[in-house]
Design an enzyme around this catalytic site. Sequence first.
Site, PDB file in Angstrom:
ATOM      1  NE  ARG A   1      32.638   5.524   1.294  1.00  0.00           N
ATOM      2  CZ  ARG A   1      32.274   6.090   2.444  1.00  0.00           C
ATOM      3  NH1 ARG A   1      32.723   5.611   3.600  1.00  0.00           N
ATOM      4  NH2 ARG A   1      31.450   7.129   2.446  1.00  0.00           N
TER       5      ARG A   1
ATOM      6  CB  SER B   1      25.890   5.558  -6.089  1.00  0.00           C
ATOM      7  OG  SER B   1      27.029   5.073  -5.437  1.00  0.00           O
TER       8      SER B   1
ATOM      9  CE  LYS C   1      28.451   6.906   1.360  1.00  0.00           C
ATOM     10  NZ  LYS C   1      28.226   7.184  -0.078  1.00  0.00           N
TER      11      LYS C   1
END
Length: 216
Positions: free
Chosen positions: A42, A111, A140
């Site tokens: 990521r 997701s 997040k």
Amino acid sequence: MKFEANNLLLYAVTDRAWLAGRTLAEQVNEAIKGGITCLQLREKRLSREAFLEEAKEIKKLAESAGIPLIINDDVSICLESDADGVHVGQSDMAAQDVRALLGPDKILGVSAQTVEQALAAEQAGADYLGVGAMFSTSTKLDAKTTSFETLKAICEAVTIPVVAIGGISEANVLELTGSGAKGIAVVSAVFAKPDIAEAARRLKGLAKQMTGVTEE
């Protein structure tokens, strides 16, 4: 690479925030030693060129360890680096469009926060779902938490495997027991630790308890 539900047991997601003087490759090697079963690369801030070079390097490490390498969001990086698949969120490219670009043989993760999203992702060709955030997470800050009941409902509604993600740590992983999730996806619980391999080993043991898996 053939994708199986047990690849989700301990799914590690990279984050440059925790490098602390080490290279990402060094961190990934430590995580592999600790027994991670899947790796997601990521990158939100690297240039495309640097991301591609990194993906090629990390792909070699994952391949030698026999674990899938999943690229976050970027289909072209996945294809050019010959990574094993892509993971997309609800605000990224539509899952059916990603599947069309990837073809039938790459892994597609999506997701989902609701049963409706989960069913739509399965219909669009997803191989697995990432459900969360299960707990509040520093990775997040804007992520809304997903209830245990929703996680369980999603696992019961779909035929593809589900990995729980978001704020999961050694302290709370066993709270997900009985949800139906096939594993846990973690970031800081592995990569922020001084001993990454040991952190991964402990989490893998807890993930086995959580899922009821006795063998890999």
